[in-house]
Design a protein around this motif. Structure first.
Motif, PDB file in Angstrom:
ATOM      1  N   CYS A   1       6.587   0.147  -3.579  1.00 56.45           N
ATOM      2  CA  CYS A   1       6.277  -0.293  -2.214  1.00 56.45           C
ATOM      3  C   CYS A   1       6.601   0.823  -1.234  1.00 56.45           C
ATOM      4  O   CYS A   1       7.531   1.602  -1.443  1.00 56.45           O
ATOM      5  N   HIS A   2       5.811   0.870  -0.170  1.00 54.71           N
ATOM      6  CA  HIS A   2       6.095   1.834   0.891  1.00 54.71           C
ATOM      7  C   HIS A   2       7.086   1.207   1.875  1.00 54.71           C
ATOM      8  O   HIS A   2       6.983   0.026   2.200  1.00 54.71           O
TER       9      HIS A   2
ATOM     10  N   GLU B   1       0.846  -1.190   0.000  1.00 57.15           N
ATOM     11  CA  GLU B   1       0.000   0.000   0.000  1.00 57.15           C
ATOM     12  C   GLU B   1       0.882   1.241   0.000  1.00 57.15           C
ATOM     13  O   GLU B   1       1.595   1.529   0.963  1.00 57.15           O
ATOM     14  N   SER B   2       0.857   1.998  -1.093  1.00 60.08           N
ATOM     15  CA  SER B   2       1.767   3.125  -1.227  1.00 60.08           C
ATOM     16  C   SER B   2       1.099   4.255  -1.989  1.00 60.08           C
ATOM     17  O   SER B   2       0.233   4.030  -2.840  1.00 60.08           O
ATOM     18  N   ASP B   3       1.511   5.489  -1.671  1.00 59.04           N
ATOM     19  CA  ASP B   3       1.013   6.657  -2.406  1.00 59.04           C
ATOM     20  C   ASP B   3       1.610   6.735  -3.803  1.00 59.04           C
ATOM     21  O   ASP B   3       1.042   7.348  -4.696  1.00 59.04           O
ATOM     22  N   LYS B   4       2.783   6.125  -3.973  1.00 57.37           N
ATOM     23  CA  LYS B   4       3.437   6.140  -5.278  1.00 57.37           C
ATOM     24  C   LYS B   4       3.012   4.912  -6.085  1.00 57.37           C
ATOM     25  O   LYS B   4       3.163   3.787  -5.628  1.00 57.37           O
ATOM     26  N   LYS B   5       2.513   5.143  -7.272  1.00 54.72           N
ATOM     27  CA  LYS B   5       2.029   4.059  -8.111  1.00 54.72           C
ATOM     28  C   LYS B   5       3.180   3.142  -8.512  1.00 54.72           C
ATOM     29  O   LYS B   5       4.230   3.589  -8.961  1.00 54.72           O
ATOM     30  N   GLY B   6       2.979   1.840  -8.311  1.00 58.98           N
ATOM     31  CA  GLY B   6       3.973   0.853  -8.707  1.00 58.98           C
ATOM     32  C   GLY B   6       5.134   0.718  -7.756  1.00 58.98           C
ATOM     33  O   GLY B   6       6.088   0.008  -8.059  1.00 58.98           O
TER      34      GLY B   6
ATOM     35  N   SER C   1      -0.688  -4.474   3.202  1.00 53.75           N
ATOM     36  CA  SER C   1      -1.217  -3.150   3.537  1.00 53.75           C
ATOM     37  C   SER C   1      -0.660  -2.730   4.889  1.00 53.75           C
ATOM     38  O   SER C   1      -0.036  -3.522   5.600  1.00 53.75           O
TER      39      SER C   1
END
Length: 501
Positions: A257-258, A250-255, A446
């Motif tokens: 990982c957080h 689940e990350s704000d950046k597409k593609g 997540s």
């Protein structure tokens, strides 16, 4: 007749040199052309290997001799003799001094073996017993609860047998199966997709989403116990703290990982361990736990801990293991001075071993440290103070000295109390299973999933500290957590689990 160079005129000598140059140039050109042709052929081959059709890579030369797929008869006979000799050898009992005792708590299956042939005219005069440790793979079975209904003869009511508490209402997994799935994943680092493959080998088809759902529901059942753990941890007065990364899908950046973090808190005096997931490694990540902490705080040199360590109600303890590592790194840079520091640190650890071997209580440990460790610390401190003046700050030996010099009070603070530890190694040991698991399942799905994993990592770490079987503890806890009185929920902590349960 050989021609002498001294007898040649200047013009003849120049002509001879030019002729030699031309001859050498032609030979060199030929060599270069041959090398160029070879390199071109190699390039074409690599192009075919990388970009050509698959069959083109592996098509053989029609003139190539076929590989043999069967051994010659003579070779087979020789191999059979070799195998016969080796099998005869391994059947013989190897010479050894003894063997490990078999566990007394395991069930025993007795297999009686009688001599072959007619025994009617013979009398048994004794027996010899041989034991071996056996294993059977995990056994799946179906529990079928049959609840009988009874009606009152006067027609005023019906009674039915009560189902035992179930972790997942109307779900098919038992507490034993759920405990096995969670133990395999978080203790033995076996991802769910591999467990699914194991089920499939037993012809049990379970969807990946179903396994994930079971895992989630079982962890949710443990949330009240985890909340009690957080509450109890906040009352402790001596913590060791460290943090470790975990990738989250689940990350704000597409593609991408957080990068989240597990903040791990360890209470050495009673073996309590708490994993707390936070999306950040910044000061906000530790705020939930550390902002209200009072007591001894033992950490590495991370700036967030330094900030909390400066509070007036906190005594900050540094870690001698980290200081030692800095000097170990300096061995290649300045071996002579690094070895001096390491030898003195080694003496500090010798005092700790002495206290452990003599099984001293906290007061005696403090007295021993003040008598033997304090003089070593003072000597090392004076040496660093003098040496750092003539050391390049950016050299590795300079960094090692600066690391200890900047934290000298915190490195010496373990002398305050015999209950305090010389280093942070125990919490690093608690984090190690997380690092191993990370290599197998790679990431959490997540932020919520990462925090649910923190629940089970906490309790399994406590199981390890108290030598408790994690599967047995988890099965018992899942069976009882829904019905236990909230005032008694701490009874379900691993350290309170009885092996007889």
């Amino acid at each position: 007749m050989e021609m002498s160079l001294e007898s040649l005129s200047k013009e003849e000598l120049i002509a001879l040199i030019n002729k030699e140059k031309q001859s050498y140039g032609e030979e060199r050109i030929a060599e270069l052309e041959e090398e160029n042709a070879y390199l071109k052929s190699q390039l074409e081959m690599y192009k075919r290997m990388q970009f050509g059709q698959k069959r083109e890579r592996f098509e053989g030369d029609p003139a190539q001799i076929a590989l043999p797929f069967e051994a010659a008869v003579e070779q087979i006979a020789v191999q059979e003799e070799i195998l016969k000799e080796k099998i005869g050898y391994v059947r013989k009992r190897p010479n050894h001094k003894g063997r490990a005792a078999l566990p007394s708590h395991l069930p025993v299956e007795e297999i009686e073996i009688y001599p072959q042939g007619d025994l009617s005219e013979m009398v048994c005069i004794g027996k010899e017993v041989t034991e071996e440790l056996d294993y059977e793979p995990a056994r799946f079975l179906i529990k079928r609860y049959i609840r009988y209904k009874y009606a009152a003869k006067n027609g005023e009511g019906v009674k039915i047998g009560q189902l035992p508490e179930r972790v997942i209402d109307r779900g098919i997994p038992s507490t034993g199966l759920l405990a096995s799935i969670l133990t395999d994943k978080y203790q033995d680092h076996l991802p769910l997709y591999r467990q699914k493959q194991r089920f499939a080998r037993e012809d049990i088809r379970i969807a990946s989403s179903t396994l994930e759902g079971w895992t989630k529901e079982a962890l949710i059942k443990l949330e009240p116990l985890y909340e009690q753990l957080v509450f109890d941890m906040k009352s402790k007065g001596y913590w060791q703290v460290d943090e470790s990364p975990i990738k989250v899908l689940e990350s704000d950046k597409k593609g991408a990982c957080h990068q989240g973090y597990y903040w791990v808190y360890h209470s050495p005096l009673d073996g309590m361990v708490l994993f707390d997931y936070q999306p950040t490694r910044g000061s906000a990540g530790a705020k939930t736990m550390l902002e209200s902490f009072k007591g001894y705080l033992q950490t590495d040199g991370y700036a967030v801990y330094e900030k909390h360590g400066r509070r007036k109600d906190v005594v900050h303890l540094a870690c001698w293991a980290h200081a030692r590592r800095e000097f170990e790194r300096a061995l290649e840079n300045d071996k002579a001075r690094a070895q001096i520091a390491l030898s003195m640190i080694q003496k500090l650890y010798a005092v700790e071993r002495k206290a452990k071997e003599q099984m001293l209580d906290a007061d005696a440990i403090k007295e021993l440290r003040l008598n033997e460790s304090l003089p070593i610390i003072n000597e090392l401190g004076k040496w660093i103070f003098e040496q750092i003046k003539s050391t390049l700050p950016k050299s590795q030996i300079g960094k090692a000295m600066q690391y200890s010099y900047a934290r000298w009070d915190a490195l010496s603070a373990y002398l305050y109390d015999g209950n305090l530890l010389i280093d942070n190694n125990q919490i690093e040991n608690a984090i190690r299973p997380l690092a191993i698991g990370r290599k197998n399942y790679l990431f959490a799905g997540s932020h919520d999933a990462a925090q649910r994993a923190a629940i089970i990592y906490s309790f399994f770490a406590i199981c390890k500290k108290h030598n408790v079987n994690p599967y047995n503890w988890l099965k018992n806890t899942l069976q009882n957590i829904a019905t236990i009185n909230h005032k008694d929920i701490a009874d379900l902590f691993p350290q309170n689990f009885s092996k007889g349960q």
